[in-house]
Design a protein around this motif. Structure first.
Motif, PDB file in Angstrom:
ATOM      1  N   LEU A  16       9.339  -0.417  -3.898  1.00  0.00           N
ATOM      2  CA  LEU A  16       8.063   0.009  -3.492  1.00  0.00           C
ATOM      3  C   LEU A  16       7.528   1.306  -4.566  1.00  0.00           C
ATOM      4  N   ASN A  17       8.936   1.888  -4.719  1.00  0.00           N
ATOM      5  CA  ASN A  17       9.070   3.308  -6.060  1.00  0.00           C
ATOM      6  C   ASN A  17       7.854   2.606  -7.043  1.00  0.00           C
ATOM      7  N   HIS A  18       8.716   1.403  -7.892  1.00  0.00           N
ATOM      8  CA  HIS A  18       7.438   0.988  -8.735  1.00  0.00           C
ATOM      9  C   HIS A  18       5.991   0.296  -8.929  1.00  0.00           C
ATOM     10  N   TYR A  19       5.703   0.342  -7.253  1.00  0.00           N
ATOM     11  CA  TYR A  19       4.816  -0.122  -7.620  1.00  0.00           C
ATOM     12  C   TYR A  19       3.636   1.502  -7.240  1.00  0.00           C
ATOM     13  N   PHE A  20       4.435   2.635  -6.329  1.00  0.00           N
ATOM     14  CA  PHE A  20       3.823   3.879  -6.690  1.00  0.00           C
ATOM     15  C   PHE A  20       3.452   4.319  -7.660  1.00  0.00           C
ATOM     16  N   THR A  21       4.900   4.272  -8.566  1.00  0.00           N
ATOM     17  CA  THR A  21       4.702   4.969  -9.647  1.00  0.00           C
ATOM     18  C   THR A  21       3.584   5.101 -10.395  1.00  0.00           C
ATOM     19  N   PHE A  54      -6.420  -8.404   0.850  1.00  0.00           N
ATOM     20  CA  PHE A  54      -7.764  -7.913   1.220  1.00  0.00           C
ATOM     21  C   PHE A  54      -7.800  -7.984   2.605  1.00  0.00           C
ATOM     22  N   LEU A  55      -6.887  -8.882   3.555  1.00  0.00           N
ATOM     23  CA  LEU A  55      -6.885  -9.115   4.779  1.00  0.00           C
ATOM     24  C   LEU A  55      -6.237  -7.389   5.323  1.00  0.00           C
ATOM     25  N   SER A  56      -4.386  -7.298   4.460  1.00  0.00           N
ATOM     26  CA  SER A  56      -4.213  -6.214   4.966  1.00  0.00           C
ATOM     27  C   SER A  56      -4.950  -4.828   4.797  1.00  0.00           C
ATOM     28  N   LEU A  57      -6.355  -4.663   4.325  1.00  0.00           N
ATOM     29  CA  LEU A  57      -7.244  -3.844   4.058  1.00  0.00           C
ATOM     30  C   LEU A  57      -7.797  -3.496   4.886  1.00  0.00           C
ATOM     31  N   VAL A  58      -8.030  -4.265   5.345  1.00  0.00           N
ATOM     32  CA  VAL A  58      -9.256  -4.738   6.970  1.00  0.00           C
ATOM     33  C   VAL A  58      -8.563  -4.661   7.981  1.00  0.00           C
ATOM     34  N   LYS A  80      -9.073   5.684   7.397  1.00  0.00           N
ATOM     35  CA  LYS A  80      -9.468   5.336   6.063  1.00  0.00           C
ATOM     36  C   LYS A  80      -7.845   5.405   5.424  1.00  0.00           C
ATOM     37  N   ILE A  81      -6.700   6.099   5.904  1.00  0.00           N
ATOM     38  CA  ILE A  81      -5.466   6.477   5.735  1.00  0.00           C
ATOM     39  C   ILE A  81      -4.504   4.785   5.374  1.00  0.00           C
ATOM     40  N   GLY A  82      -5.263   4.039   6.486  1.00  0.00           N
ATOM     41  CA  GLY A  82      -4.976   2.768   7.072  1.00  0.00           C
ATOM     42  C   GLY A  82      -5.512   2.114   5.839  1.00  0.00           C
ATOM     43  N   MET A  83      -6.553   2.205   4.965  1.00  0.00           N
ATOM     44  CA  MET A  83      -6.762   1.692   4.441  1.00  0.00           C
ATOM     45  C   MET A  83      -5.955   1.731   2.679  1.00  0.00           C
ATOM     46  N   LEU A  84      -5.423   3.749   2.361  1.00  0.00           N
ATOM     47  CA  LEU A  84      -5.045   3.916   1.885  1.00  0.00           C
ATOM     48  C   LEU A  84      -3.533   3.496   1.300  1.00  0.00           C
ATOM     49  N   LEU A  85      -2.576   3.241   2.942  1.00  0.00           N
ATOM     50  CA  LEU A  85      -2.664   2.435   2.337  1.00  0.00           C
ATOM     51  C   LEU A  85      -1.374   1.298   2.616  1.00  0.00           C
ATOM     52  N   ALA A  86      -2.465   0.399   2.692  1.00  0.00           N
ATOM     53  CA  ALA A  86      -2.573  -1.067   3.240  1.00  0.00           C
ATOM     54  C   ALA A  86      -1.707  -1.081   2.279  1.00  0.00           C
ATOM     55  N   VAL A  87      -1.284  -1.679   0.746  1.00  0.00           N
ATOM     56  CA  VAL A  87      -0.772  -2.651   0.297  1.00  0.00           C
ATOM     57  C   VAL A  87       1.135  -1.950   0.700  1.00  0.00           C
ATOM     58  N   PRO A  88       1.328  -0.924   0.715  1.00  0.00           N
ATOM     59  CA  PRO A  88       2.625  -0.596   1.205  1.00  0.00           C
ATOM     60  C   PRO A  88       3.185  -1.207   2.162  1.00  0.00           C
ATOM     61  N   PHE A 110       1.854  11.626   9.270  1.00  0.00           N
ATOM     62  CA  PHE A 110       3.951  11.145   9.095  1.00  0.00           C
ATOM     63  C   PHE A 110       3.585  10.065   8.061  1.00  0.00           C
ATOM     64  N   MET A 111       2.467   9.144   7.499  1.00  0.00           N
ATOM     65  CA  MET A 111       2.277   8.144   7.448  1.00  0.00           C
ATOM     66  C   MET A 111       2.138   8.572   6.290  1.00  0.00           C
ATOM     67  N   LEU A 112       1.378   9.737   5.740  1.00  0.00           N
ATOM     68  CA  LEU A 112       0.660  10.346   4.606  1.00  0.00           C
ATOM     69  C   LEU A 112       1.519  10.749   3.906  1.00  0.00           C
ATOM     70  N   SER A 113       2.570  11.595   4.308  1.00  0.00           N
ATOM     71  CA  SER A 113       4.161  12.411   3.943  1.00  0.00           C
ATOM     72  C   SER A 113       5.244  11.095   3.594  1.00  0.00           C
ATOM     73  N   ALA A 114       5.754   9.801   4.499  1.00  0.00           N
ATOM     74  CA  ALA A 114       5.557   8.969   3.472  1.00  0.00           C
ATOM     75  C   ALA A 114       5.052   9.166   1.877  1.00  0.00           C
ATOM     76  N   PHE A 115       4.278   8.388   1.907  1.00  0.00           N
ATOM     77  CA  PHE A 115       3.374   8.557   0.917  1.00  0.00           C
ATOM     78  C   PHE A 115       3.655   8.982  -0.218  1.00  0.00           C
ATOM     79  N   ILE A 116       3.504  10.373  -0.159  1.00  0.00           N
ATOM     80  CA  ILE A 116       3.252  11.286  -0.883  1.00  0.00           C
ATOM     81  C   ILE A 116       5.004  11.509  -0.950  1.00  0.00           C
TER      82      ILE A 116
END
Length: 343
Positions: free
Chosen positions: A190-195, A293-297, A305-313, A33-39
């Protein structure tokens, strides 16, 4: 009064620990569901841009859904078509990588550079690096097993995007003043970042494909797709993206081509990651580099790995949640890149 404050702090910390434990335990359910929100966040600007251009909402929605369907089919076909061949050659390539590195050490020893082979291989561990490469492909294939769930979730999230503003305005009238403005401001960020991140990631992926085609490295489209996706992971994503093609080049073309490809990855990451991205993205995220960086960890530990992908948002969402309350706004300030007034 002091005892009451301490009690609230303890209860709050205990609640946070319970929530984190629950998220980690429920990760297999939450991650799709997180990945769906990302897409959905990637596609939402396109949907609303089509509507602004005068295309009727149903037709714009249909165009975006067809695009999503073609995207899922293409990615699934690309990964599955290369996966069997990659695993078939995996064992022989691991042996070739070791032999090619031994030849490099031998040539260096001939010119007077003495390298301890046992120490070198114990430090570099090329076989473990190659196994890590295969694990990336395996994880991607596991995500494909949820592709239909993700696809339909994306469809319903895009449908929901048409009515969410009305619901927020209703909540604002029901006793949450300023909620619509705060959510709109957060959504724009958030949209600015993703775009922009999607744009720079696309450039990264295309550049990787061009370089790998030039050096005739197997599966250039697969590694280009990997470069596109992993570019969303801050700090280490670009490094991880470079490992598979460099190792494959070492196995199929030798040390020279592998060195050239590693150099090209360094150029790509320098130009796009250090020059282009800061210039076009600016400092709109308002999150400190240490927190990134800490959010990545942290998110990698919770969601993999999906958590690392979506760490910033995900960190942006947490920061927004803390900003909504006076009692937790100080935490949002700590997460920010500067101690600006968050009121």
């Amino acid at each position: 009064m002091a005892n009451l404050s301490a009690y609230r702090t303890i209860v709050t910390l205990a609640a946070i620990v319970v929530i984190i434990a629950g998220l980690k335990y429920a990760a297999p359910l939450i991650v799709p569901f997180m990945l769906s929100a990302f897409i959905s966040l990637l596609l939402s600007p396109l949907l609303h841009w089509l509507i602004k251009k005068g295309i009727p909402s149903p037709l714009a929605f249909f165009i975006v859904i067809i695009l999503v369907f073609l995207l899922f089919v293409s990615v699934t076909g690309l990964i599955t078509s290369h996966m069997a061949d990659l695993f078939e050659h995996a064992e022989s390539w691991q042996v070739t990588i070791t032999e090619n590195l031994k030849q490099v050490i031998f040539q260096l020893q001939k010119v007077g550079i003495d390298i301890d082979q046992e120490l070198f291989f114990s430090m570099l561990q090329p076989q473990k690096l190659f196994t890590f490469t295969l694990s990336i492909i395996k994880n991607a294939s596991l995500l494909l097993s949820n592709s239909f769930l993700i696809f339909f979730t994306v469809v319903f999230m895009l449908i929901e995007s048409f009515s969410i503003k009305r619901k927020i305005r209703y909540l604002e009238k029901s006793g949450s003043p300023g909620l619509a403005h705060r959510i709109e401001s957060f959504t724009v960020k958030l949209n600015h970042y993703f775009t922009l991140k999607a744009f720079t990631s696309l450039l990264t992926g295309l550049w990787i494909v061009a370089v790998l085609y030039m050096f005739d490295v197997p599966y250039p489209l697969l590694w280009g797709l990997g470069g596109f996706i992993l570019n969303f992971i801050p700090v280490i994503g670009s490094i991880i993206a470079a490992i598979p093609p460099v190792l494959i080049a070492l196995a199929t073309s030798g040390f020279g081509d592998a060195l050239w490809i590693g150099g090209w990855f360094l150029v790509i990451n320098t130009v796009i990651g250090n020059l282009l991205e800061p210039k076009i993205m600016g400092r709109g995220l308002e999150i400190s580099e240490l927190v990134v960086f800490l959010s990545l960890v942290f998110w990698g530990w919770v969601f993999g790995k999906i958590g690392m992908l979506l760490a910033v948002p995900l960190t942006m969402v947490v920061k927004f949640a803390f900003e909504t309350s006076e009692s937790t706004r100080w935490i949002a300030v700590l997460l920010s890149d500067s101690a600006k007034n968050k009121k």
